[in-house]
Enzyme design. Structure first.
Site, mmCIF file in Angstrom:
data_model
loop_
_atom_site.group_PDB
_atom_site.id
_atom_site.type_symbol
_atom_site.label_atom_id
_atom_site.label_comp_id
_atom_site.label_asym_id
_atom_site.label_seq_id
_atom_site.Cartn_x
_atom_site.Cartn_y
_atom_site.Cartn_z
ATOM 1 N N ARG A 217 -1.664 6.730 9.743
ATOM 2 C CA ARG A 217 -1.752 6.181 8.382
ATOM 3 C C ARG A 217 -1.829 7.307 7.343
ATOM 4 O O ARG A 217 -1.824 8.487 7.683
ATOM 5 C CB ARG A 217 -3.005 5.317 8.273
ATOM 6 C CG ARG A 217 -3.088 4.168 9.269
ATOM 7 C CD ARG A 217 -2.093 3.094 8.915
ATOM 8 N NE ARG A 217 -2.295 1.896 9.723
ATOM 9 C CZ ARG A 217 -3.085 0.874 9.403
ATOM 10 N NH1 ARG A 217 -3.816 0.918 8.315
ATOM 11 N NH2 ARG A 217 -3.164 -0.195 10.183
ATOM 12 N N CYS B 232 -8.118 -10.623 1.278
ATOM 13 C CA CYS B 232 -8.212 -10.167 2.663
ATOM 14 C C CYS B 232 -8.391 -11.359 3.608
ATOM 15 O O CYS B 232 -9.370 -12.103 3.498
ATOM 16 C CB CYS B 232 -9.380 -9.195 2.835
ATOM 17 S SG CYS B 232 -9.535 -8.689 4.554
ATOM 18 N N CYS C 278 -15.337 -2.846 -0.143
ATOM 19 C CA CYS C 278 -13.956 -3.123 0.267
ATOM 20 C C CYS C 278 -13.405 -4.277 -0.561
ATOM 21 O O CYS C 278 -14.137 -4.940 -1.291
ATOM 22 C CB CYS C 278 -13.903 -3.446 1.753
ATOM 23 S SG CYS C 278 -14.590 -5.077 2.107
ATOM 24 N N CYS D 27 -16.646 -7.834 6.031
ATOM 25 C CA CYS D 27 -16.653 -8.179 7.454
ATOM 26 C C CYS D 27 -16.920 -6.894 8.229
ATOM 27 O O CYS D 27 -16.931 -5.809 7.654
ATOM 28 C CB CYS D 27 -15.319 -8.829 7.858
ATOM 29 S SG CYS D 27 -14.019 -7.650 8.265
ATOM 30 N N ARG E 195 0.851 -1.202 0.000
ATOM 31 C CA ARG E 195 0.000 0.000 0.000
ATOM 32 C C ARG E 195 0.881 1.246 0.000
ATOM 33 O O ARG E 195 1.826 1.337 0.778
ATOM 34 C CB ARG E 195 -0.852 -0.038 1.269
ATOM 35 C CG ARG E 195 -1.885 1.044 1.375
ATOM 36 C CD ARG E 195 -2.603 0.951 2.720
ATOM 37 N NE ARG E 195 -3.539 -0.142 2.806
ATOM 38 C CZ ARG E 195 -4.086 -0.568 3.971
ATOM 39 N NH1 ARG E 195 -3.760 0.017 5.101
ATOM 40 N NH2 ARG E 195 -4.939 -1.563 3.970
ATOM 41 N N CYS F 83 -14.009 -1.384 6.245
ATOM 42 C CA CYS F 83 -13.049 -0.674 5.397
ATOM 43 C C CYS F 83 -13.713 0.188 4.325
ATOM 44 O O CYS F 83 -13.089 1.094 3.791
ATOM 45 C CB CYS F 83 -12.094 -1.670 4.754
ATOM 46 S SG CYS F 83 -11.135 -2.580 5.973
ATOM 47 N N LYS G 181 -5.818 7.386 12.356
ATOM 48 C CA LYS G 181 -6.175 7.952 11.050
ATOM 49 C C LYS G 181 -6.590 9.420 11.153
ATOM 50 O O LYS G 181 -7.333 9.782 12.058
ATOM 51 C CB LYS G 181 -7.306 7.137 10.434
ATOM 52 C CG LYS G 181 -6.901 5.688 10.202
ATOM 53 C CD LYS G 181 -7.984 4.874 9.583
ATOM 54 C CE LYS G 181 -7.468 3.485 9.233
ATOM 55 N NZ LYS G 181 -8.516 2.642 8.654
ATOM 56 N N LYS H 136 -3.732 1.396 15.111
ATOM 57 C CA LYS H 136 -3.687 2.294 13.956
ATOM 58 C C LYS H 136 -4.321 3.645 14.292
ATOM 59 O O LYS H 136 -5.167 3.734 15.192
ATOM 60 C CB LYS H 136 -4.403 1.664 12.767
ATOM 61 C CG LYS H 136 -5.841 1.293 13.060
ATOM 62 C CD LYS H 136 -6.606 0.767 11.850
ATOM 63 C CE LYS H 136 -6.156 -0.555 11.345
ATOM 64 N NZ LYS H 136 -7.125 -1.185 10.412
#
Ligand code: SRM
Ligand code: SF4
Length: 567
Positions: free
Chosen positions: A140, A434, A428, A473, A71, A477, A205, A203
């Site tokens: 991120r 994934c 997503c 899920c 990424r 995302c 953001k 994480k």
């Protein structure tokens, strides 16, 4: 051997080096050593395996078909045409399934095998794009309103956000050593004044929105900045904290949460406030229970007032009172728009962000041709949007026809014919790459959109925009909890059906059906759409209709409009 906790792995990693070099050199497996699978995330890559092949390979007693997703770190999704051509070559040479624009304005490459990883990283860096901190327990890729160079204020917000992105990068030289053959640093590993040696608990953001467009879904960010414009200039930013989407089905300890606006800062104070928020989360975040480690839980556990006070103490100044703002929508505006300086910007629809040649058109080739055509156009850029689309930006009027022709010839002119719901839909990645996917998302979107459009047409709603979001899920995302309709994967072919968010990213949706298959989804939506078609107010959006009529209980809403602020 006992599994190491993520906290231990970070602490013992020697500033994110671990044994990555040894793992990469091991020819006996396509995988990395277990701890290195965690550490490589901080370098912008995930170890994955092809889940379509898992069972077959297991039966053949072969190790899973391991490969890596990479990424980019591209703040605000800004890429020059020449960078695009280099990234396109990376996709063609080293990866599978083309280039994938993400919901945070990055590009993902899927299917890179271990022996190719270093060459791929080097090729990405040769395009002057890196992948450091694109994943992992760090800040991120910073999401920034994609409206390209629409005004001086837009350029100013971008500059502030890009500076903040640089400021929050880890200092470690591990990335350069491992991927770019940089010199090894002797002695003590580098200091990380912002992160410390265990980085963040989870994480983190950041997003910058410019009202009236909330394309970054600013309230889904741990830390959001909402630009307040006065007389066309950026007076400062409202600061929002504690947004996040991730949840686990059936676990009330985890939930999506919208950010709270805690005050206002001037542009000069953005970095100080961001560092104060990040370091407070570093020190206060829950490092014992990873699923409760995001900032949203820190705030709910410690209280918003206590959190704000600590942030102000660390920043050394108090936040000002929040200013009025109003969002119109959280989608992209397609087609050409003219900027303040007479330059033109074209937003193209890229379904699920996947630019790949296939039955739907030669989209990867088309973008390559467009990038080639832009090489000589002074100041031209490509901008990835947080809705997985792409803007051909900063083009002179004379180049428009050529770009339109290339877009049409390569399946990139969906904005001219597709329904508004098709244009706005997000999905997503999910299967097959994934590792956390419970159901299909990106691969199911085209078929589901056909069904959904049929339903819309049945009720005379084909041209009415309804935001649809699919996730494989509950991690969220595609920011599904902000969809007017959302399918959240539970098991193969089964989804939780959620409805009732607004179209401005300011109200979460609610669960309508807990576990339904396609027939159950169609049946439930058919009824709601019939009522909507018959009972809606003029210009009333689907999510708002569901809440007004009480079909969905009105959840928490952040709504400071000019009128309310004046009252
Ligand atoms: Fe995500 C994990 C893909 C945006 C919440 N996300 C993953 C992983 C890496 C799966 C994994 O951990 O093994 C997925 C890789 C799939 C693949 O094969 O490529 C993945 N996330 C994506 C992308 C590519 C989705 C897309 O279709 O575009 C987006 C990449 C963004 C980027 O460029 O940085 C992506 N992920 C998001 C967003 C939306 C956003 O940031 O605006 C969210 C919700 C916001 C949030 O963070 O709360 C999101 N991803 C998650 C979570 C849940 C985190 C949580 O708090 O519980 C996970 C799982 C985890 O972290 O444990 C996750
Ligand atoms: Fe994977 Fe779930 Fe994220 Fe979709 S929402 S990419 S299935 S982690």
């Amino acid at each position: 051997m006992a599994r190491h906790s993520v906290e231990d792995i970070k602490k013992n990693s020697r500033a994110l080096r671990g044994t990555l070099l040894e793992s990469l050199a091991d020819p006996l497996t396509g995988a990395l050593a277990e701890d290195d699978q965690t550490l490589i995330k901080y370098h912008g890559s995930y170890q994955q395996d092809d889940r379509d092949l898992r069972e077959e390979r297991r039966l053949q007693k072969l190790e899973p078909a391991y490969s890596f997703m990479i990424r980019t770190r591209t703040p605000g999704g800004v890429v020059t045409p020449s960078q695009w051509l280099k990234l396109d070559a990376v996709a063609s040479t080293h990866a599978e399934r083309g280039l994938r624009i993400t919901t945070r304005q990055a590009i993902q490459f899927h299917g890179v095998v271990k022996r190719d990883l270093k060459a791929t990283m080097q090729a990405i860096n040769a395009a002057l794009v890196d992948t450091l901190a694109a994943c992992g327990d760090v800040n991120r890729n910073v999401a920034i309103a994609a409206n390209p160079l629409q005004s001086d204020a837009h350029a100013c917000v971008y500059a502030t956000a890009a500076t903040l992105s640089g400021h929050l990068l880890p200092n470690t030289r591990a990335y350069h050593e491992i991927w770019l053959d940089g010199e090894r640093v002797a002695g003590t590993p580098e200091q990380e004044p912002i992160y410390g040696d265990t980085y963040l608990p989870r994480k983190f953001k950041i997003g910058f929105a410019i009202p009236p467009v909330n394309d970054v879904d600013v309230f889904a960010q741990d830390l959001g900045f909402i630009a307040i414009l006065e007389d066309g200039r950026v007076a400062g930013y409202n600061v929002s904290v504690g947004g996040g989407m991730g949840a686990t089905h059936g676990d009330p300890e985890t939930y999506p949460r919208l950010g709270d606006v805690i005050g206002f800062v001037t542009p000069q104070d953005v970095i100080a406030i961001a560092v104060a928020v990040v370091t407070t989360q570093r020190d206060w975040g829950n490092r014992a229970v990873r699923k409760r480690a995001r900032l949203k839980y820190t705030i709910d556990d410690r209280g918003l007032d206590a959190f704000r006070a600590e942030v102000e103490r660390r920043a050394g100044f108090a936040l000002g009172p929040a200013r009025a703002f109003a969002f119109d929508h959280n989608g992209d505006r397609f087609g050409w728009v003219e900027g303040h300086d007479g330059r033109w910007h074209l937003t193209l629809r890229v379904p699920s962000g996947r630019l790949q040649d296939g039955a739907a058109g030669a989209m990867q080739t088309g973008m390559r041709e467009i990038a080639r055509a832009l090489i000589d156009v002074d100041g031209a850029q490509l901008r990835l949007t947080p809705n997985q689309n792409l803007v051909v930006a900063n083009v002179d009027a004379a180049s428009r026809d050529r770009i339109d022709a290339l877009a049409s010839a390569h399946g990139l002119a969906l904005h001219r014919e597709a329904s508004p719901s098709r244009l706005a839909a997000l999905a997503c990645v999910a299967l097959p790459t994934c590792g956390l996917a419970m159901a299909e998302a990106e691969r199911y979107l085209p078929a589901f959109l056909d069904i959904f459009e049929e339903l819309l047409a049945r009720h005379g709603l084909r041209d009415t925009p309804i935001h649809l979001r699919l996730s494989g899920c509950p991690n969220g995302c595609s920011r599904p909890y902000l969809g007017e309709i959302a399918l959240v994967g539970k098991a193969p072919g089964r989804y939780a059906l959620r409805v009732g968010a607004d179209h401005r990213g300011q109200r979460l949706n609610a669960l309508l059906r807990e576990n339904v298959d396609e027939a159950g989804i169609v049946e439930a939506l058919d009824r709601l759409l019939a009522r909507y078609a018959g009972e809606r107010l003029p210009a009333e959006r689907f999510g708002d209709f569901l809440v007004r009529t009480g079909i969905v209980a009105a959840p928490r809403r952040i709504d400071i409009t000019l009128e309310e602020a004046a009252a």
